[in-house]
Design an enzyme around this catalytic site. Structure first.
Site, PDB file in Angstrom:
ATOM      1  N   LYS A 100      -0.492   4.658  -1.001  1.00  0.00           N
ATOM      2  CA  LYS A 100      -1.435   5.429  -0.171  1.00  0.00           C
ATOM      3  C   LYS A 100      -0.783   6.680   0.412  1.00  0.00           C
ATOM      4  CE  LYS A 100      -4.857   2.011   1.215  1.00  0.00           C
ATOM      5  NZ  LYS A 100      -5.397   1.245   2.331  1.00  0.00           N
ATOM      6  N   HIS A 121      -2.471  -6.007  -6.132  1.00  0.00           N
ATOM      7  CA  HIS A 121      -2.985  -6.610  -4.891  1.00  0.00           C
ATOM      8  C   HIS A 121      -4.476  -6.361  -4.669  1.00  0.00           C
ATOM      9  CE1 HIS A 121      -2.079  -2.578  -3.230  1.00  0.00           C
ATOM     10  NE2 HIS A 121      -2.994  -2.852  -2.317  1.00  0.00           N
ATOM     11  N   ASP A 142       0.817  -1.230   0.000  1.00  0.00           N
ATOM     12  CA  ASP A 142       0.000   0.000   0.000  1.00  0.00           C
ATOM     13  C   ASP A 142       0.840   1.265   0.000  1.00  0.00           C
ATOM     14  OD1 ASP A 142      -2.633  -0.758  -0.266  1.00  0.00           O
ATOM     15  OD2 ASP A 142      -2.996  -0.942   1.894  1.00  0.00           O
TER      16      ASP A 142
HETATM   17 FE   LIG Z   1      -4.310  -1.541  -1.228  1.00  0.00          FE
END
Ligand SMILES: [Fe+2]
Length: 217
Positions: A78, A136, A75
């Site tokens: 992000k 993902h 991630d």
């Molecule tokens: Fe994600």
């Protein structure tokens, strides 16, 4: 015992990864031990996948170490999300959700810019990190994002990370709900409530259940 150059290099890789993980956790205070748990879950699933999934049979121990490490960066994109979306306690609007979904491609771009750091100079490690970032949120039936990849066109290291991500999200407390009990988590995943996963991988989830459960004790 004498420290070899290889040990020193592995130590450097660990520190660089930890640094990137710290950056991610600073931006998303809710995550706590999420990244470390994701890598633990991925590692357990990979061990089981070697026995149950044809696509994982030939994976080496060195590759398991790399994928386990790479999963922590899934991630990283992000970091680029605005606070108003990243920390919004209510449900995201369709427009906000579309922005949030760009974190996959943004993560891959960020990794490209980070290629000068040693841990990403390893060609295979870079590939695992990049593909885990990009894929993902893909799902086995093609109904995921960002590309709608289907079945084994999804790199399996990304698919394993996807399952680990869903499992940890359900087992963890959120602003808008409590952590779910273990059996509810398993039932939801098996019912396809969080998107579809490779059936062989769900067998691995079942096999590793007792060890996965202990991560949350
Ligand atoms: Fe994600």
């Amino acid at each position: 015992m004498q420290t070899t150059n290889m040990d020193k290099l592995q130590g450097l890789y660990e520190r660089q990864l930890q640094c990137l993980c710290d950056m991610m956790e600073f931006r998303d205070l809710e995550t706590g031990g999420h990244l470390r748990r994701i890598s633990d879950i991925v590692n357990l699933l990979l061990g089981s996948a070697k026995r149950h999934c044809a696509w994982a049979a030939r994976i080496s121990s060195a590759q398991i170490v790399k994928i386990t490490r790479a999963s922590m960066l899934h991630d990283i994109g992000k970091i680029s999300m605005p606070d108003s979306i990243l920390h919004k306690p209510e449900k995201l609007t369709p427009e906000e959700r579309a922005i949030m979904q760009t974190h996959c491609e943004k993560g891959a771009k960020l990794l490209e810019q980070l290629r000068y750091i040693e841990v990403l100079q390893d060609e295979e490690m870079y590939r695992f990190c990049r593909e885990i970032c990009l894929y993902h949120h893909e799902r086995w039936n093609g109904e995921g994002y960002s590309f709608g990849l289907i079945r084994d066109s999804i790199p399996f290291w990304a698919h394993i990370t996807a399952l680990a991500d869903v499992y940890d999200a359900l087992m963890s407390k959120r602003v808008y709900r409590n952590a779910l009990p273990y059996q509810d988590t398993i039932n939801m995943i098996n019912a396809g409530d969080c998107g579809s996963f490779c059936p062989d991988l769900l067998t691995c989830l079942k096999e590793t259940a007792p060890r996965l459960k202990r991560l949350y004790d």
